[in-house]
Write a protein that holds these residues in place. Structure first.
Motif, mmCIF file in Angstrom:
data_model
loop_
_atom_site.group_PDB
_atom_site.id
_atom_site.type_symbol
_atom_site.label_atom_id
_atom_site.label_comp_id
_atom_site.label_asym_id
_atom_site.label_seq_id
_atom_site.Cartn_x
_atom_site.Cartn_y
_atom_site.Cartn_z
ATOM 1 N N VAL A 1 0.840 -1.198 0.000
ATOM 2 C CA VAL A 1 0.000 0.000 0.000
ATOM 3 C C VAL A 1 0.879 1.253 0.000
ATOM 4 O O VAL A 1 0.640 2.201 -0.736
ATOM 5 N N GLU A 2 1.937 1.233 0.841
ATOM 6 C CA GLU A 2 2.931 2.305 0.847
ATOM 7 C C GLU A 2 4.309 1.668 0.717
ATOM 8 O O GLU A 2 4.538 0.581 1.245
ATOM 9 N N PRO A 3 5.239 2.338 0.043
ATOM 10 C CA PRO A 3 6.577 1.733 -0.083
ATOM 11 C C PRO A 3 7.325 1.753 1.238
ATOM 12 O O PRO A 3 7.124 2.637 2.069
ATOM 13 N N LEU A 4 8.193 0.760 1.445
ATOM 14 C CA LEU A 4 9.141 0.785 2.557
ATOM 15 C C LEU A 4 10.335 1.614 2.097
ATOM 16 O O LEU A 4 10.947 1.315 1.069
ATOM 17 N N GLU A 5 10.665 2.639 2.845
ATOM 18 C CA GLU A 5 11.724 3.565 2.432
ATOM 19 C C GLU A 5 12.761 3.682 3.541
ATOM 20 O O GLU A 5 12.424 3.821 4.714
ATOM 21 N N TRP A 6 14.045 3.597 3.182
ATOM 22 C CA TRP A 6 15.112 3.746 4.163
ATOM 23 C C TRP A 6 16.416 4.146 3.488
ATOM 24 O O TRP A 6 16.502 4.162 2.252
ATOM 25 N N LYS A 7 17.399 4.464 4.294
ATOM 26 C CA LYS A 7 18.725 4.851 3.796
ATOM 27 C C LYS A 7 19.567 3.590 3.649
ATOM 28 O O LYS A 7 19.842 2.905 4.628
ATOM 29 N N THR A 8 19.967 3.291 2.428
ATOM 30 C CA THR A 8 20.656 2.024 2.157
ATOM 31 C C THR A 8 22.152 2.226 1.966
ATOM 32 O O THR A 8 22.614 3.341 1.669
ATOM 33 N N CYS A 9 22.897 1.142 2.149
ATOM 34 C CA CYS A 9 24.349 1.159 1.910
ATOM 35 C C CYS A 9 24.685 0.625 0.517
ATOM 36 O O CYS A 9 25.839 0.629 0.101
ATOM 37 N N LEU A 10 23.671 0.105 -0.199
ATOM 38 C CA LEU A 10 23.916 -0.504 -1.509
ATOM 39 C C LEU A 10 24.249 0.558 -2.552
ATOM 40 O O LEU A 10 23.652 1.635 -2.567
ATOM 41 N N GLU A 11 25.188 0.218 -3.421
ATOM 42 C CA GLU A 11 25.546 1.082 -4.541
ATOM 43 C C GLU A 11 24.820 0.596 -5.798
ATOM 44 O O GLU A 11 24.491 -0.587 -5.907
ATOM 45 N N PRO A 12 24.585 1.479 -6.783
ATOM 46 C CA PRO A 12 23.929 1.047 -8.030
ATOM 47 C C PRO A 12 24.648 -0.101 -8.715
ATOM 48 O O PRO A 12 24.027 -0.951 -9.342
ATOM 49 N N SER A 13 25.984 -0.154 -8.577
ATOM 50 C CA SER A 13 26.765 -1.213 -9.248
ATOM 51 C C SER A 13 26.432 -2.612 -8.725
ATOM 52 O O SER A 13 26.736 -3.608 -9.374
ATOM 53 N N ALA A 14 25.788 -2.699 -7.545
ATOM 54 C CA ALA A 14 25.467 -4.013 -6.969
ATOM 55 C C ALA A 14 24.314 -4.685 -7.700
ATOM 56 O O ALA A 14 24.144 -5.897 -7.628
ATOM 57 N N PHE A 15 23.503 -3.904 -8.396
ATOM 58 C CA PHE A 15 22.313 -4.461 -9.051
ATOM 59 C C PHE A 15 22.688 -5.081 -10.377
ATOM 60 O O PHE A 15 23.493 -4.532 -11.143
ATOM 61 N N GLU A 16 22.080 -6.240 -10.647
ATOM 62 C CA GLU A 16 22.422 -6.986 -11.859
ATOM 63 C C GLU A 16 21.284 -6.887 -12.871
ATOM 64 O O GLU A 16 20.595 -5.862 -12.937
ATOM 65 N N SER A 17 21.069 -7.933 -13.658
ATOM 66 C CA SER A 17 20.073 -7.878 -14.729
ATOM 67 C C SER A 17 18.671 -7.676 -14.169
ATOM 68 O O SER A 17 18.363 -8.081 -13.045
ATOM 69 N N GLY A 18 17.798 -7.056 -14.978
ATOM 70 C CA GLY A 18 16.424 -6.796 -14.558
ATOM 71 C C GLY A 18 16.240 -5.403 -13.981
ATOM 72 O O GLY A 18 15.145 -5.061 -13.521
ATOM 73 N N GLY B 1 14.305 -24.340 -20.743
ATOM 74 C CA GLY B 1 14.593 -22.912 -20.531
ATOM 75 C C GLY B 1 15.977 -22.624 -20.030
ATOM 76 O O GLY B 1 16.172 -21.672 -19.265
ATOM 77 N N VAL B 2 16.978 -23.392 -20.463
ATOM 78 C CA VAL B 2 18.335 -23.177 -19.967
ATOM 79 C C VAL B 2 18.914 -21.850 -20.468
ATOM 80 O O VAL B 2 19.682 -21.191 -19.760
ATOM 81 N N VAL B 3 18.524 -21.426 -21.689
ATOM 82 C CA VAL B 3 19.117 -20.210 -22.280
ATOM 83 C C VAL B 3 18.781 -18.949 -21.476
ATOM 84 O O VAL B 3 19.680 -18.206 -21.081
ATOM 85 N N PRO B 4 17.494 -18.671 -21.196
ATOM 86 C CA PRO B 4 17.217 -17.451 -20.399
ATOM 87 C C PRO B 4 17.815 -17.493 -18.987
ATOM 88 O O PRO B 4 18.231 -16.459 -18.466
ATOM 89 N N LEU B 5 17.877 -18.694 -18.409
ATOM 90 C CA LEU B 5 18.434 -18.794 -17.053
ATOM 91 C C LEU B 5 19.938 -18.541 -17.048
ATOM 92 O O LEU B 5 20.463 -17.875 -16.160
ATOM 93 N N LEU B 6 20.640 -19.065 -18.066
ATOM 94 C CA LEU B 6 22.083 -18.796 -18.159
ATOM 95 C C LEU B 6 22.326 -17.312 -18.461
ATOM 96 O O LEU B 6 23.240 -16.696 -17.901
ATOM 97 N N SER B 7 21.488 -16.744 -19.314
ATOM 98 C CA SER B 7 21.631 -15.329 -19.666
ATOM 99 C C SER B 7 21.449 -14.436 -18.450
ATOM 100 O O SER B 7 22.130 -13.413 -18.302
ATOM 101 N N LYS B 8 20.547 -14.813 -17.583
ATOM 102 C CA LYS B 8 20.251 -14.014 -16.390
ATOM 103 C C LYS B 8 21.463 -13.953 -15.457
ATOM 104 O O LYS B 8 21.616 -13.005 -14.677
ATOM 105 N N LEU B 9 22.325 -14.969 -15.522
ATOM 106 C CA LEU B 9 23.495 -15.027 -14.638
ATOM 107 C C LEU B 9 24.684 -14.247 -15.187
ATOM 108 O O LEU B 9 25.705 -14.113 -14.501
ATOM 109 N N ALA B 10 24.569 -13.721 -16.419
ATOM 110 C CA ALA B 10 25.739 -13.145 -17.093
ATOM 111 C C ALA B 10 26.318 -11.943 -16.355
ATOM 112 O O ALA B 10 27.521 -11.699 -16.401
ATOM 113 N N ASN B 11 25.486 -11.175 -15.639
ATOM 114 C CA ASN B 11 25.978 -9.988 -14.931
ATOM 115 C C ASN B 11 26.569 -10.354 -13.573
ATOM 116 O O ASN B 11 26.099 -9.907 -12.534
ATOM 117 N N THR B 12 27.585 -11.178 -13.567
ATOM 118 C CA THR B 12 28.219 -11.588 -12.309
ATOM 119 C C THR B 12 29.671 -11.144 -12.288
ATOM 120 O O THR B 12 30.312 -10.997 -13.343
#
Length: 1036
Positions: A55-72, A914-925
């Motif tokens: 209903v409302e977003p959970l909002e807080w001050k995070t330590c994560l950097e944008p570089s930590a996020f992968e595909s999607g 579905g091995v191809v999409p699953l392997l592709s999803k792991l590429a950003n490691t």
């Protein structure tokens, strides 16, 4: 999460409001870890509910950097947006450094997977501190109106209003989490405070039998305020159990109003009553504390007191019947409790019964005002009863009240400290002798001697101590006789006197009886450890020895070890290791003279007990303990060596110690003592080597000092299982070095290890199999294991449930499978099927190890393709493991897919799964191990149908180009081969060119690795061919 966060979690003084923060305590850490587990597993356990938009977003001050996020995710330098959005097109996750907004459990789960293991706790804490009522934000302010029972929803309603149905399911899941957190907090509470509701239960049930209508009954009624009983038997909510409260009862006597009573570790007292409307209890104490229910009710109700005196005989008989029913064959397991005035003769002689009451530790959130009030009332009553005796005894300097105060304050300090120490043994129940038990004459004789200790002069005290030592103090009855009559308090008081003889006599008795777990806890509760620590400064060596030995016996549990450290005991014990210079007695010519050896031995014995705590290990190191232990290790006195090596063995689990052990050249002496005749010394030396041999240099030192031969020879003595486990553990760790494996083969250790694969306990098997797994990395040893008949017992162990054993067995079987003849035996014994079934094991380490083991099995099997297809659902299981969050599991599964995909039919099947999409999803490691095996898997999977095109469509090409910037040559080779296969598709060539692949590949054409050269050149050739064709088409 609502009640658990507001009541069970511990907030700072500002409390559960906008300014308070979560304290850094073991309980809070435990609660946060449970919430993290719940969120991490939410996506795959409840996929539909994971998509529910808050209903409302959970909002807080995070330590994560944008570089930590992968595909999607759409990532820029300072912002991240999730690909997933709500029906209005708003992203479900939005990061604008440093603030983050999350609107679904699916995104929360993903977020935690990106956070490093040590940052997850920090993120969870920040989220909960910034969102004080997360349930309201998730479900809205009207969530409390939702029904918990989904059966009220018809199928038609579920179809028409699916969103409401999911919302209600989320509400139920959060409610279940809240209850789980409350129950989980009880496990933590049980480590901090001992709650034993059994005594109160018996009293309440017994009083119920004597209650009802009629003049002869003792009460009209007695009942609990709550029907719900927690897993530990208590009915008080967890946030009250923290304060020692166990249950609340409503009692209706014949002559007064209904009483609402609290039953706690301190006793029974009247509380503020139960509100009729809200049903809430006012927990505040409204009167004095009584020792039990019967005593309390006698004071509150004259009719109860009168009727109880009439029913006294019958009431006592009922108690005895209950005790007999609950009595077990082993009397030490009986939890005895007798109420009120029906105490036996034991308690009529119990001059210090208030003193024997255990002081419960008060935690840092406890209402200490009540505790101190109660303590002062206990102190006053004791001063009245004991004043005369203590005044007449010149040998006892501090009063009993002072000792109680000292002990109580120390317990409070102990409990308020957060510690990572692990509890070695469970808190036992407070074992009192049964009133109707047949007690030996020694019990009564000891109690008479304690009376002389309390009231006699100095001479009588010494005589009583000597007489007491004539009894068999190793017998539990004698130990408990001293405690039950208040003898422990007197013995501890005697330690504070100036009379050396009294101190020696008291310590000799305490040393003997402190082997009993209950006695040692009583000693800590009564403040005995600080006094013993002070005695370590005494100029008398015999006193030092006795104090150190008693500390060694008492410091078997966390609270005692912590008390020794807090009162400066570690530094003083370390000083005893070099005690020859610190005595007023005549200086001995050598440290190893008998008396000095005994002092050092006792000091080492106490340090051994204390070293089971991480904080104490660090304290020993800082106090300079390692050089002194190294020096003592050179002695020939075996009784000295055992505690010294035992201490080193405990401490060697710390990396700082392992470095110091190498620097002090301790390994040489450990190896030397492996040749001792003493089995216990051999065991501890082997265990110390096991701990230290994680380091390559240490493994080399063990070999250079001739330690491998005695280890191999000790394998032949299998009667002592503890020593065998230590020896096999040392051999396992030493086998990590190839040079050591060659030596073990010379000493015929491998054949002996194969013989130990059957009829051994699991702790031995784990080490044996681990050693064989390392040895079988060499061809000669694989042949040796096969010829000795080792394959079958190894395969048989694949059906076990021990996680560590399964990890080692799969590694050993995988190592053997490299040899075709061994592989044939494994296949015949159905070993491959057993390995495949372990891919379903819940433990990631077992899954990963099984997947690695399958690689050589598939590679070396005769008809590998057909064998793999014969496992029903096997290929689908492997493909689904690509959804794991564990990097080791992903790398091993990618390696298995590389081998599976060599067969075209199997490649077609896994493509359909579905091995191809699953392997592709792991590429950003960023993990090089995963990169290598992922690139190899992609390279193999390109060889079917339109998989090359599909990899491009799933955005796998651009991340692969970045792999070429890695420092690992294996990653370069695998990536170049994958890019070569992908470059057969024109669109992929364009993507490679745009991401700068050509320049990186050109550098690799000059590599000394021939496979890398060819793949890089082939890929550049395909890109160039496409460029020429495009140019030609433009001009035509």
């Amino acid at each position: 999460m609502g009640v658990a966060l507001t009541r069970s979690a511990q907030w700072t003084a500002a409390g559960y409001d906008e300014t308070g923060t979560l304290e850094i305590t073991p309980l809070n850490e435990s609660i946060l870890n449970e919430i993290i587990k719940f969120v991490e597993s939410f996506s795959y356990k409840y996929p539909q509910e994971a998509k529910f938009v808050f209903v409302e977003p959970l909002e807080w001050k995070t330590c994560l950097e944008p570089s930590a996020f992968e595909s999607g995710y759409i990532v820029s330098e300072t912002t991240v947006e999730s690909g997933e959005a709500d029906k209005d097109g708003q992203p479900l996750l939005l990061l604008s450094v440093p603030y983050i907004k999350v609107r679904s459990f699916g995104q929360l789960s993903q977020l935690l997977s990106f956070a490093a293991a040590d940052n997850k706790l920090q993120e969870a804490q920040a989220c909960l501190e910034a969102n004080r009522d997360p349930v309201v934000k998730i479900l809205g302010s009207n969530y409390g109106e939702m029904k918990e029972d989904l059966t009220s929803l018809t199928l038609d309603t579920m179809i028409k209003d699916k969103e409401m149905y999911i919302k209600r399911k989320v509400a139920i899941l959060l409610k279940q989490l809240d209850l789980h957190l409350l129950n989980h907090s009880l496990k933590h509470i049980s480590l901090e405070i001992s709650l034993n509701p059994g005594n109160f239960k018996k009293d309440i049930e017994l009083l119920k039998r004597f209650s009802g209508k009629g003049e002869q009954t003792v009460l009209e009624s007695i009942e609990y305020t709550s029907d719900y009983e927690f897993s530990n038997g208590c009915r008080a909510p967890p946030w009250r159990q923290i304060q020692g409260e166990m249950c609340y009862v409503l009692v209706k006597p014949h002559d007064v109003e209904t009483l609402c009573l609290t039953c706690s570790t301190e006793g029974v007292f009247l509380n503020g009553g139960k509100a009729e409307e809200e049903g809430e209890i006012n927990y505040e104490r409204k009167g004095e504390i009584y020792k039990d229910l019967v005593t309390c009710l006698k004071d509150k109700s004259p009719v109860f007191s009168e009727n109880m005196s009439k029913q006294e005989i019958r009431f006592s008989e009922e108690q005895q019947k209950d005790n007999q029913i609950q009595e077990k064959p082993k009397t030490e397991d009986v939890h005895s409790s007798v109420a009120g005035s029906e105490k036996s003769k034991i308690e009529r002689f119990n001059f210090g019964k208030n003193m024997t009451k255990r002081l419960e530790p008060s935690l840092n959130w406890r209402a200490t005002v009540d505790f101190k009030d109660h303590k002062s009332s206990v102190k006053d009553s004791q001063e009245e009863k004991q004043g005369k005796l203590e005044r007449s005894s010149a040998s006892v300097s501090p009063s009993r009240a002072q000792l109680l105060r000292k002990g109580g304050e120390k317990v409070e300090e102990t409990a308020s400290e957060s510690s990572s120490e692990s509890e070695e043994d469970e808190e036992p129940s407070d074992h009192r002798q049964e009133a109707n038990a047949d007690l030996p004459s020694e019990y009564w004789q000891i109690q008479k001697l304690v009376k002389y200790l309390k009231g006699g002069n100095q001479t009588a005290t010494v005589i009583a101590l000597c007489s007491m030592r004539d009894f068999n103090l190793a017998q539990e009855t004698c130990q408990l006789a001293i405690r039950d009559v208040g003898g422990l308090e007197v013995l501890i008081n005697l330690l504070d006197t100036d009379e050396v003889k009294c101190k020696i006599g008291s310590l000799k008795i305490l040393k003997e009886i402190s082997h009993n777990p209950q006695i040692r806890r009583n000693i800590v509760d009564l403040g005995g450890l600080p006094i013993m620590v002070n005695i370590l400064d005494s100029p008398h060596k015999s006193l030092k020895c006795l104090a150190a030995e008693t500390i060694a016996n008492v410091a078997k549990f966390k609270r005692a070890r912590r008390a020794v450290r807090q009162h400066g005991g570690i530094t003083k014990l370390v000083a005893l290791l070099d005690c020859g210079q610190n005595s007023t007695e005549p200086t001995q010519p050598s440290l190893y003279e008998t008396r000095d050896v005994e002092v050092a031995r006792c000091g080492a014995l106490a340090l051994w007990s204390c070293s089971k705590s991480h904080s104490n290990k660090e304290a020993i190191r800082k106090a300079g303990g390692i050089p002194l232990l190294a020096r003592l290790l050179k002695t020939s006195h075996e009784n000295m060596l055992i505690p010294v090596v035992g201490t080193l063995q405990e401490c060697a689990s710390e990396e700082n110690y392992r470095a110091a052990i190498k620097a002090e050249r301790i390994i040489e002496n450990l190896v030397k003592n492996l040749n001792s005749e003493n089995e216990q010394l051999q065991e501890h030396c082997a265990m110390a080597i096991y701990q230290c041999a994680e380091d390559e240099e240490t493994r080399d030192l063990v070999r250079l000092h001739g330690g491998l031969k005695p280890l191999a020879s000790l394998l032949n003595n299998t009667d002592n299982k503890e020593r065998l486990a230590a020896v096999t553990g040392a051999i396992w760790k030493c086998s990590i070095s190839k040079e050591n494996v060659i030596k073990f083969r010379e000493y015929k250790a491998i054949e002996t290890l194969v013989g130990l694969l059957t009829d051994q306990p699991e702790e031995v098997l784990v080490n044996v199999v681990g050693a064989l797994g390392e040895c079988c990395q060499e061809y000669e040893n694989r042949v040796l294991v096969r010829k000795c008949g080792g394959i079958q017992p190894l395969v048989n162990l694949l059906v076990g449930i021990n996680q560590a054993l399964l990890v080692n067995v799969t590694k050993a079987v995988g190592a053997c499978a490299v040899e075709p003849e061994s592989m044939a035996i494994i296949d015949r014994l159905d070993g491959v099927r057993l390995l495949w079934s372990l891919l379903k094991n819940p433990h990631p380490d077992v899954k990963a190890s099984a997947a690695w083991a399958l690689c050589p099995c598939i590679e070396n099997a005769k008809d590998a393709g057909e064998m793999v297809r014969s496992f029903v659902g096997g290929l689908e299981l492997v493909v689904n493991l690509l959804k794991s969050d564990n990097k080791e599991v992903l790398a091993s599964v990618c390696a298995a897919i590389t081998n599976i995909a060599k067969d075209q039919e199997n490649l077609a099947v896994i493509t359909d799964h579905g091995v191809v999409p699953l392997l592709s999803k792991l590429a950003n490691t960023n993990n090089d191990k995963l990169r290598r095996h992922l690139a190899e898997a992609i390279s193999r999977c390109c060889m079917w149908g339109r998989n090359r095109v599909a990899f491009g469509e799933h955005k796998a090409v651009a991340p692969l180009v970045r792999y070429l910037k890695s420092n690992d040559t294996n990653v370069h080779r695998a990536t170049a081969q994958a890019l070569y296969q992908l470059s057969e598709d024109a669109d992929n060539c364009i993507t490679m060119h745009e991401n700068g692949a050509v320049k990186l590949l050109l550098d690799m054409v000059g590599s000394p690795d021939q496979d890398l050269q060819e793949a890089a050149a082939g890929c550049i050739s395909n890109i160039r061919r496409l460029a020429l064709a495009t140019e030609k088409a433009k001009y035509n």
